[in-house]
Design a protein around this motif. Structure first.
Motif, short mmCIF file in Angstrom:
data_model
loop_
_atom_site.label_atom_id
_atom_site.label_comp_id
_atom_site.label_asym_id
_atom_site.label_seq_id
_atom_site.Cartn_x
_atom_site.Cartn_y
_atom_site.Cartn_z
N VAL A 1 0.72 -1.45 0.31
CA VAL A 1 0.05 0.05 -0.15
C VAL A 1 1.08 1.24 0.12
CG1 VAL A 1 -1.52 1.53 1.20
CG2 VAL A 1 -1.82 -1.01 0.95
N ASP A 2 1.66 1.16 0.85
CA ASP A 2 2.63 2.43 0.96
C ASP A 2 3.21 3.39 -0.05
OD1 ASP A 2 1.37 2.61 3.47
OD2 ASP A 2 3.33 2.42 4.40
N GLY A 3 4.26 1.89 -0.67
CA GLY A 3 4.98 2.25 -1.99
C GLY A 3 3.82 2.75 -3.50
N ILE A 4 2.52 2.44 -2.69
CA ILE A 4 1.71 3.28 -3.98
C ILE A 4 0.70 4.05 -3.87
CG2 ILE A 4 -0.81 2.81 -5.54
CD1 ILE A 4 -0.12 -0.32 -5.16
N THR A 5 0.70 4.27 -2.61
CA THR A 5 0.05 6.12 -1.82
C THR A 5 0.94 6.87 -1.77
OG1 THR A 5 0.26 5.10 0.16
CG2 THR A 5 -1.66 4.87 -0.77
N SER A 6 2.39 7.29 -2.22
CA SER A 6 3.89 7.64 -2.14
C SER A 6 3.79 8.32 -3.45
CB SER A 6 4.58 7.22 -2.01
OG SER A 6 4.78 6.15 -2.62
N LEU A 7 3.20 7.51 -4.87
CA LEU A 7 2.83 7.79 -5.67
C LEU A 7 1.36 8.21 -6.17
CD1 LEU A 7 4.56 5.07 -7.62
CD2 LEU A 7 5.31 7.22 -7.27
N ILE A 8 0.57 7.68 -5.59
CA ILE A 8 -0.96 8.77 -5.98
C ILE A 8 -1.95 8.35 -4.21
CG2 ILE A 8 -3.28 7.67 -6.59
CD1 ILE A 8 -1.91 5.43 -8.12
N THR A 9 -1.10 10.24 -4.13
CA THR A 9 -1.85 10.24 -2.31
C THR A 9 -3.50 10.43 -2.73
OG1 THR A 9 -1.69 12.47 -3.19
CG2 THR A 9 0.74 11.14 -2.61
N THR A 10 -3.83 9.79 -3.16
CA THR A 10 -5.67 10.54 -3.31
C THR A 10 -6.09 9.55 -3.20
OG1 THR A 10 -5.80 10.78 -5.47
CG2 THR A 10 -5.33 12.81 -4.30
N ALA A 11 -5.45 8.08 -3.13
CA ALA A 11 -5.78 6.72 -3.11
C ALA A 11 -6.90 6.76 -1.94
CB ALA A 11 -5.51 5.68 -3.63
N ARG A 12 -8.07 5.98 -2.56
CA ARG A 12 -8.91 5.43 -0.94
C ARG A 12 -7.78 4.49 -0.57
NH1 ARG A 12 -15.03 7.28 -0.96
NH2 ARG A 12 -14.27 6.94 -2.94
N VAL A 13 -8.60 3.42 0.59
CA VAL A 13 -8.43 2.20 0.54
C VAL A 13 -8.69 1.17 2.01
CG1 VAL A 13 -6.24 0.66 1.46
CG2 VAL A 13 -5.65 3.21 0.86
#
Ligand code: PRP
Ligand code: URA
Length: 206
Positions: A82-94
């Protein structure tokens, strides 16, 4: 459709996490980094919308992401991506889905599910480092479909042919992304050569 993501950085990091001597800290860091590199490729076709903004010097026409991205890690091991992707797509909900495979039958049982409201218009990325028999991935995809998801991408790091075949059969509308397609499953349902138990190696529960 299966898409293998090939990149020297991913291959290098994958070799690192495959090594049995790699400890939890490096395993965790590299799983996250591989997930981020994969997301960079997987999101290449995301739609953009034109916007007018003001820079410090003038106004200009530019573009920004127009759609929503929702990440759904399969607990536990999917959390490591998760962190690896949210660091690029900061608005992503999880959203989260908890599944655990029975060691004997290899059948997954759902023990937790919590999703953002209205996921029907989003690109939903289901995350799990391991695609073995495909039972967990297929159940996770079924769970997001039940909540209305339409555009679904399954993002795994290492897959076995058995898992790919199962997901393609049960969810032909879902694109599968892998960093590596390995040889086969052993008699215990582990991917060979694989990288062992991803959850245990991520969280130090070996
Ligand atoms: C692992 C892995 C996948 C699943 C893959 O999780 O993270 O979710 O097995 O196997 P499958 O394709 O045969 O379903 P596990 O059930 O061991 O749970 P954990 O992440 O909590 O360790
Ligand atoms: N789950 C894992 O963590 N590893 C495997 O090889 C198969 C399932």
């Amino acid at each position: 459709m299966l898409k293998l993501i090939n990149h020297p950085l991913i291959t290098h990091k994958l070799s690192l996490i495959r090594r049995k001597e790699t400890g939890t800290r490096d395993f965790r860091q590299n799983i996250n980094e591989i997930a981020g590199l994969m997301a960079y490729e997987i999101t290449r076709d995301l739609p953009l919308r034109e916007v007018v903004i003001d820079t410090p010097l003038s106004s200009c026409i530019t573009s920004e992401l127009s759609g929503e991205i929702i990440l759904v890690p399969v607990l536990r091991a999917g959390l490591g991506m998760v962190d690896g992707i949210t660091s690029l797509i900061t608005t992503a909900r999880v959203g989260h889905i908890g599944l655990v495979r029975d060691h004997e039958t290899l059948v997954p049982t759902e023990y937790y599910a919590k999703f953002p409201s209205d996921i029907s218009g989003a690109v939903v990325m289901v995350l799990d480092p391991m695609l073995a028999t495909g039972g967990s991935a297929s159940a996770a995809i079924g769970a997001v479909k039940k909540r209305g998801a339409v555009t679904i991408r399954l993002v795994c790091i290492v897959g076995a042919p058995e898992g790919v075949t199962r997901v393609e059969k049960e969810h032909p509308d879902v694109d599968i992304y892998l960093a590596a397609l390995d040889s086969h499953l052993n008699e215990n349902g582990y991917i060979v050569p694989g990288l062992g138990d991803a959850g245990d190696r991520l969280f130090g529960t070996v």
